[in-house]
Design an enzyme around this catalytic site. Structure first.
Site, PDB file in Angstrom:
ATOM      1  N   SER A  46    -101.086  13.618 -17.705  1.00 40.90           N
ATOM      2  CA  SER A  46    -101.336  12.260 -17.238  1.00 40.90           C
ATOM      3  C   SER A  46    -102.775  12.190 -16.769  1.00 40.90           C
ATOM      4  O   SER A  46    -103.342  13.200 -16.345  1.00 40.90           O
ATOM      5  CB  SER A  46    -100.402  11.914 -16.071  1.00 40.90           C
ATOM      6  OG  SER A  46    -100.800  10.716 -15.429  1.00 40.90           O
ATOM      7  N   TYR A  68     -96.909  14.585  -7.876  1.00 44.46           N
ATOM      8  CA  TYR A  68     -97.053  14.218  -9.286  1.00 44.46           C
ATOM      9  C   TYR A  68     -98.456  14.563  -9.791  1.00 44.46           C
ATOM     10  O   TYR A  68     -98.615  15.210 -10.837  1.00 44.46           O
ATOM     11  CB  TYR A  68     -96.786  12.719  -9.466  1.00 44.46           C
ATOM     12  CG  TYR A  68     -96.869  12.240 -10.893  1.00 44.46           C
ATOM     13  CD1 TYR A  68     -95.823  12.444 -11.778  1.00 44.46           C
ATOM     14  CD2 TYR A  68     -98.011  11.573 -11.365  1.00 44.46           C
ATOM     15  CE1 TYR A  68     -95.888  12.014 -13.091  1.00 44.46           C
ATOM     16  CE2 TYR A  68     -98.083  11.134 -12.680  1.00 44.46           C
ATOM     17  CZ  TYR A  68     -97.023  11.350 -13.529  1.00 44.46           C
ATOM     18  OH  TYR A  68     -97.102  10.918 -14.836  1.00 44.46           O
TER      19      TYR A  68
END
Length: 261
Positions: free
Chosen positions: A149, A166
């Protein structure tokens, strides 16, 4: 010498795609299946998988599904064994399964940290290791695609998402990709990562509601967020022989956000 069309052709290839029942995983499944790959999808919920398989079969794609919770180490070996049983071998592994959790770093729950890290990076290591040892290394061929990401390429600014685990996990995916590429290149295995920007999905639903699509689009030079086909070309590149001389690379698919922020 093969033509460009032949280089991108996946006829006869096989792929295991985690988190493949919806969102980015299903989009990648469509891309590989449309080019001829036979697929096994995995995610936690059998009902979601059944819908995905039916969707793919309507598009003429050969696919089956195996429910597995990859946050649990015990799920890895049975998944790999069953996928190899169905496919014969695994040419392409797409590590897409992931989770997020939002909380201020100073109050971030340990159980949330462990949940995110176990699924987002530990399971990728375990699954890649198992598929590598049992299928790719013996056959001297493999394509591993990790879904990172752009959150793994930078930190969070003031007022943005509070996703310390994350971001950390996706940063780990980036360097795991580079490290594994360095070790496994001698086995004919390429290891690359996609780093998506903002795409609508179940995971990002809350972000879309909080920030709004228009505001998110304004951050990107292309003035848009990702759609249901924007990952297809990049995924196909890394899955096919068109990328046989590309490994250890991280490709941001984000409308240019990471280039300017």
């Amino acid at each position: 010498m093969r033509t460009t069309k032949q280089l991108f052709d996946l006829t006869g290839k096989t792929a295991l795609i985690t988190g493949g029942s919806r969102g980015l995983g299903l989009q990648i499944a469509e891309a590989l299946g449309e080019q001829g790959a036979r697929l096994v999808l995995s995610s936690r919920k059998q009902s979601d998988l059944d819908e995905a398989v039916a969707h793919l079969k309507q598009r003429g794609i050969e696919a089956s599904a195996i429910a597995a919770d990859l946050s649990q180490e015990s799920a890895v070996a049975p998944l790999v064994a069953e996928a190899i049983k169905r496919l014969g071998h695994i040419d392409i592994l797409v590590n897409n399964a992931g989770a997020t959790w939002g909380a201020p770093a100073e109050d971030y729950p340990t159980e949330a940290w462990d949940k995110v890290m176990n699924l987002n990076i530990r399971s990728i290591f375990l699954l890649s290791q198992a598929v590598g040892k049992q299928s790719m290394i013996p056959r001297k061929y493999g394509r591993i695609i990790n879904v990172a990401s752009i959150a793994g390429l930078s930190g969070n600014g003031p007022g943005s998402m509070q996703t310390v685990a994350y971001n950390t996990s996706k940063g780990a995916v980036v360097n795991f990709t580079r490290t594994l590429a360095g070790e496994w290149g001698r086995h004919g295995i390429t290891v690359n990562a996609l780093a998506p920007g903002f795409f609508p999905s179940k995971m990002t639903k809350g972000v879309l509601e909080n920030f709004g699509e228009e505001n998110l689009a304004k951050r990107a030079p292309l003035q848009r967020i990702g759609d249901d086909e924007d990952l297809k070309g990049a995924a196909l590149l890394f899955a096919s022989d068109a990328s046989k001389h590309i490994t250890g690379q991280i490709l941001a698919v984000d409308g240019g956000v990471s280039a300017v922020h």
